[in-house]
Design a protein around this motif. Structure first.
Motif, mmCIF file in Angstrom:
data_model
loop_
_atom_site.group_PDB
_atom_site.id
_atom_site.type_symbol
_atom_site.label_atom_id
_atom_site.label_comp_id
_atom_site.label_asym_id
_atom_site.label_seq_id
_atom_site.Cartn_x
_atom_site.Cartn_y
_atom_site.Cartn_z
ATOM 1 N N GLU A 1 38.596 43.205 40.011
ATOM 2 C CA GLU A 1 39.079 42.230 39.044
ATOM 3 C C GLU A 1 40.471 41.719 39.374
ATOM 4 O O GLU A 1 40.917 40.737 38.808
ATOM 5 C CB GLU A 1 39.106 42.851 37.648
ATOM 6 N N ARG A 2 41.162 42.387 40.287
ATOM 7 C CA ARG A 2 42.519 41.972 40.629
ATOM 8 C C ARG A 2 42.755 42.098 42.125
ATOM 9 O O ARG A 2 42.076 42.839 42.825
ATOM 10 C CB ARG A 2 43.540 42.785 39.854
ATOM 11 N N PRO B 1 45.216 38.509 38.842
ATOM 12 C CA PRO B 1 43.789 38.574 38.511
ATOM 13 C C PRO B 1 42.959 37.691 39.434
ATOM 14 O O PRO B 1 43.392 36.613 39.819
ATOM 15 C CB PRO B 1 43.741 38.072 37.064
#
Length: 143
Positions: A94-95, A85
């Motif tokens: 988000e990652r 993450p």
């Protein structure tokens, strides 16, 4: 109506973020293998980490990094792939994708054999049923 229009354009902009890493320096000629190659020369191991929306973009980024090396090679095998993450991200992925690969130089890139594809499927000999228990020891039988 304005909310729906704003949501539509927001989703359109988000969808446009996928597939934004392009091939560079001839990386489109580097072949991804599905197993360890046979008859190729191992050059080095490389690891790349990139924050993108799509796994294909992460793979393309790795191929571009391989092409930028002093001894690029023409084939690679993904040894491991994972995501982690991204912390403190307001806008953006988000990652992050973390890919590790072994890079090889293969003499004939179009006829590479790998350990995964060269394993023959086990062959079982079917024998007629017989004996006290309706089968033969060590194998199956056909009725």
């Amino acid at each position: 109506m304005k909310k729906y229009l704003g949501l539509f354009f927001g989703l359109l902009a988000l969808c446009g973020c996928g597939g934004y890493i392009k091939n560079e320096n001839g990386s489109e000629y580097i072949k991804k293998l599905d197993g360890e190659p046979i008859g190729c020369i191992f050059l080095y191991k490389i690891e790349s980490e990139v924050s993108v929306y799509d796994q294909e973009d992460a793979r393309r980024y790795l191929e571009n990094r391989i092409a930028d090396q002093a001894r690029p090679g023409n084939a690679y095998w993904l040894v491991s792939q994972r995501t982690r993450p991204n912390e403190w991200v307001l806008f953006g992925p988000e990652r992050a994708f973390v890919l590790a690969a072994n890079v090889y130089e293969c003499p004939n890139i179009h006829a590479v054999k790998t350990t995964k594809t060269d394993k023959p499927m086990p062959e079982y000999e079917l024998k007629p049923c017989g004996g006290a228990f309706g089968g033969v020891a060590g194998g199956g039988c056909v009725q």
